[in-house]
Structures are given as structure tokens and as C-alpha cells.
Write an enzyme that holds these catalytic residues in place. Structure first.
Site, PDB file in Angstrom:
ATOM      1  N   ARG A  51      -9.674   2.396 -11.599  1.00 11.12           N
ATOM      2  CA  ARG A  51      -8.797   3.297 -10.834  1.00 11.12           C
ATOM      3  C   ARG A  51      -7.691   3.842 -11.735  1.00 11.12           C
ATOM      4  NH1 ARG A  51      -6.752   4.528  -5.592  1.00 11.12           N
ATOM      5  NH2 ARG A  51      -4.529   4.130  -5.289  1.00 11.12           N
ATOM      6  N   HIS A  71      -9.478  -2.419 -10.528  1.00  7.13           N
ATOM      7  CA  HIS A  71      -8.280  -1.572 -10.522  1.00  7.13           C
ATOM      8  C   HIS A  71      -8.087  -0.875 -11.863  1.00  7.13           C
ATOM      9  CE1 HIS A  71      -5.468  -0.723  -7.355  1.00  7.13           C
ATOM     10  NE2 HIS A  71      -4.469  -0.654  -8.206  1.00  7.13           N
ATOM     11  N   HIS A  91      -1.829   7.914  -2.673  1.00  5.62           N
ATOM     12  CA  HIS A  91      -0.456   7.394  -2.696  1.00  5.62           C
ATOM     13  C   HIS A  91       0.386   8.148  -1.677  1.00  5.62           C
ATOM     14  CE1 HIS A  91      -0.885   5.863  -7.117  1.00  5.62           C
ATOM     15  NE2 HIS A  91      -1.351   4.995  -6.237  1.00  5.62           N
ATOM     16  N   LYS A 139      -4.822   2.693   2.788  1.00  4.45           N
ATOM     17  CA  LYS A 139      -3.743   1.861   3.310  1.00  4.45           C
ATOM     18  C   LYS A 139      -3.103   2.532   4.517  1.00  4.45           C
ATOM     19  CE  LYS A 139      -2.429  -0.674  -0.862  1.00  4.45           C
ATOM     20  NZ  LYS A 139      -1.327  -0.992  -1.801  1.00  4.45           N
ATOM     21  N   TYR A 144       2.075   6.909 -14.047  1.00  5.20           N
ATOM     22  CA  TYR A 144       1.138   7.490 -15.010  1.00  5.20           C
ATOM     23  C   TYR A 144       1.764   8.593 -15.849  1.00  5.20           C
ATOM     24  CZ  TYR A 144      -2.274   5.095 -12.089  1.00  5.20           C
ATOM     25  OH  TYR A 144      -2.973   4.137 -11.390  1.00  5.20           O
ATOM     26  N   ARG A 194      -9.706   2.480  -4.362  1.00  4.57           N
ATOM     27  CA  ARG A 194      -9.391   1.054  -4.398  1.00  4.57           C
ATOM     28  C   ARG A 194     -10.696   0.300  -4.150  1.00  4.57           C
ATOM     29  NH1 ARG A 194      -5.496   3.598  -1.143  1.00  4.57           N
ATOM     30  NH2 ARG A 194      -3.370   3.523  -1.995  1.00  4.57           N
TER      31      ARG A 194
END
Length: 305
Positions: free
Chosen positions: A246, A243, A269, A172, A278, A148
Site C-alpha cells: 500500500r 501495508h 484517507h 474505515k 508521503y 488495505r
């Protein structure tokens, strides 16, 4: 406008006890500010006076303002979390979001760059300045790792192992992961750290990898702008964002045969369901393999010759 003290208490709870990042908390703050502005506009100030009708009216106002579906979903999520918190803390008796119909997210495929465009972006003719070497290293590293943009600009020297070739990233929820960077990105990053970074810092100290001439870390906005400039130099006509690199990282890995679980780990994730956006790439690749190798398809092609 100033947020309700109860909303500030909730945001503090998210930051301290929930362990959410500053960027995530600020996104919640913006969403709750939208909601509070709407409540003041219609004259519903006490939180205890909220009803499902009020919430439905707010969601209708977001639609009329042409807020994207994803932004509306996030906004409702922030409100749900806040009202759950107030109910749990016994600040309100009932949570009016209970039973409220969710907003359908829909399916939005990620925007990516072609491998040709990525190559054009990474292979720009070097300019003999420390900023250019820094910028090349940042773009190369972003594509090579799928970071990110916040993880990229906040990367610290202590987190980079240039001998082995990996980066320890804090993502995150303050969760850490190890991301391999590949030989090309490792060499370019080492060159930047040894040659350009000292020239930018001018004997000043910084724990961050990517710095400006003032000695501070490069901001997300500054990186976005330099990426736009490099894209124009590369002849890329579409507007690109960090992004997109990414997304391109994940897409190109899957096109090359990587499994979804490995991509999930590298992207950081928490839930593989997030990575499954994806899978349209995986399905497309499998369809091409099927068309090429399935016996009956091969036989039909032979009959056409």
C-alpha cells in the site's frame, strides 16, 4: 481479563453509533484492556478515582514496556475517548485527561519496496494451481489499488466491475470509494474469477472474491503468510507486509507525478494530512527536477566539463 462494563458500553457505542469497523473496535478493546490491567495492578479500580497522576503512571509503564510511540499514542487516544464518553453520559464528574499533555507522534516515514522488488514479486513464474492464480491476483490487485489488507480479503464479487476495471471498496468508518485497478490487475482478476475461483469453491456459493478451498474468504493472516512465501521466491530479503505494498503504491504514484489529492482519494484517507506522510517523496522528486533544470545548476555542470 474481562473489561469493565462501562468500557464494554463504550465499545458498543463505537460499533453501533460510531460506525467503526470491527478491527478498529477490537484495537480499542486491546488498548482499554492494557489500561484496566494496569489499574487493577496498582489498586485503582473505581473509574471515578482516576487522576492525571494515574494516567501519567500508565503512560510511563507503556514506555518501560518499550511499546512503540505510535501504539502509545493510539492507547492514550482510546482512553481519552472512553473518558469523554463517560463524562458526556454523566457516569463520572470530571475527565482526568483534560489538560494532559499529548504524546508526540514524531515523524516515521513509511517502509516501501523498490519498483524493482515489486516487479520481481509480481513477475514470479506461475504455478499451475488455482491457489497460485488466486495469490497472483491478490498481490497484483493490492499493489495496483493500494487497498488495505482488510479491504482486499473482504472484497465481494458484487463490488468488482471487471468490464470497466474498478472496485467498490468499503473502508474505515463504513465509507465507500471507487478504486481503479488498471489493465494488468483487471485481466488477472478476471482470469482468477473465471478459472480458479470455481475450482476452489466446487459449486459452493460465496459473495467474497478471494476464497480458500473450504469456500470461506481468505483471512488477513493467510494472506500475510502467502505474501511472505512469494517474497522469498522473488529473492526479497527484507520482511515485507501487505501495508508495504500500500505504501509502495502511493510512493510510486507520487514518483510518477500523481498529485497528492488523487492519492488521498485512492487510499481512502478521510484527511489529506494523513496522506502528507508521503510528501517526502514529492519533495525528493522536485529536488531532482530542480537540480536538473534550474539554469544556474545547468551552468555549473557545464563549467565542470
Amino acid at each position: 481479563m474481562m473489561l469493565d462494563p462501562l468500557a464494554e458500553r463504550y465499545l458498543s457505542h463505537l460499533r453501533v453509533e460510531g460506525g467503526l469497523s470491527v478491527n478498529t473496535v477490537e484495537a480499542y478493546r486491546r488498548d482499554l484492556s492494557k489500561f484496566h490491567s494496569y489499574l487493577h495492578r496498582i489498586g485503582v479500580v473505581p473509574v471515578g478515582a482516576l487522576s492525571q497522576k494515574t494516567l501519567t503512571g500508565f503512560l510511563r509503564s507503556l514506555h518501560e514496556a518499550r511499546l512503540s510511540r505510535a501504539s502509545s499514542v493510539r492507547c492514550l487516544s482510546a482512553i481519552r475517548g472512553w473518558l469523554r464518553f463517560l463524562t458526556r453520559e454523566r457516569m463520572i464528574e470530571e475527565n482526568p485527561t483534560v489538560g494532559l499533555a499529548p504524546i508526540s507522534r514524531g515523524v516515521r516515514l513509511p517502509k516501501t519496496l523498490s519498483q524493482h522488488d515489486v516487479t520481481s514479486l509480481l513477475d514470479l513464474v506461475p504455478v499451475p494451481t488455482p491457489e497460485d492464480l488466486r495469490d497472483r491476483a491478490m498481490v497484483e490487485l493490492l499493489y495496483a489499488t493500494g487497498l488495505r489488507v482488510s479491504e482486499l480479503v473482504m472484497a465481494e464479487i458484487a463490488q468488482a466491475n471487471l468490464d470497466v476495471g474498478y472496485l467498490r471498496v468499503t473502508g474505515k468508518g463504513a465509507k465507500q470509494r471507487l478504486v481503479p485497478m488498471g489493465e494488468g490487475a483487471r485481466q488477472l482478476l478476471r482470469q482468477y474469477v473465471e478459472e480458479a475461483r470455481p475450482r476452489l469453491l466446487k459449486k459452493r456459493a460465496s459473495r467474497y472474491v478471494f476464497v480458500s478451498r473450504r469456500g470461506g474468504p481468505l483471512t488477513r493472516q493467510a494472506f500475510w503468510k502467502l505474501l511472505q512465501r512469494r517474497a522469498r521466491r522473488a529473492g526479497i530479503t527484507q520482511v515485507i507486509s501487505p501495508h508495504m505494498l500500500r505504501h509502495s503504491f502511493a510512493t510510486h504514484l507520487l514518483e510518477g507525478g500523481a498529485d497528492l489529492r488523487s492519492v488521498q482519494v485512492m487510499l481512502g484517507h478521510a484527511n489529506i494530512a494523513t496522506t502528507q506522510i508521503y510528501t517526502h517523496i514529492e519533495r525528493g522528486r522536485l529536488k531532482r527536477v530542480h537540480d536538473r533544470y534550474f539554469p544556474r545548476m545547468s551552468r555549473r555542470r557545464g563549467q565542470k566539463k
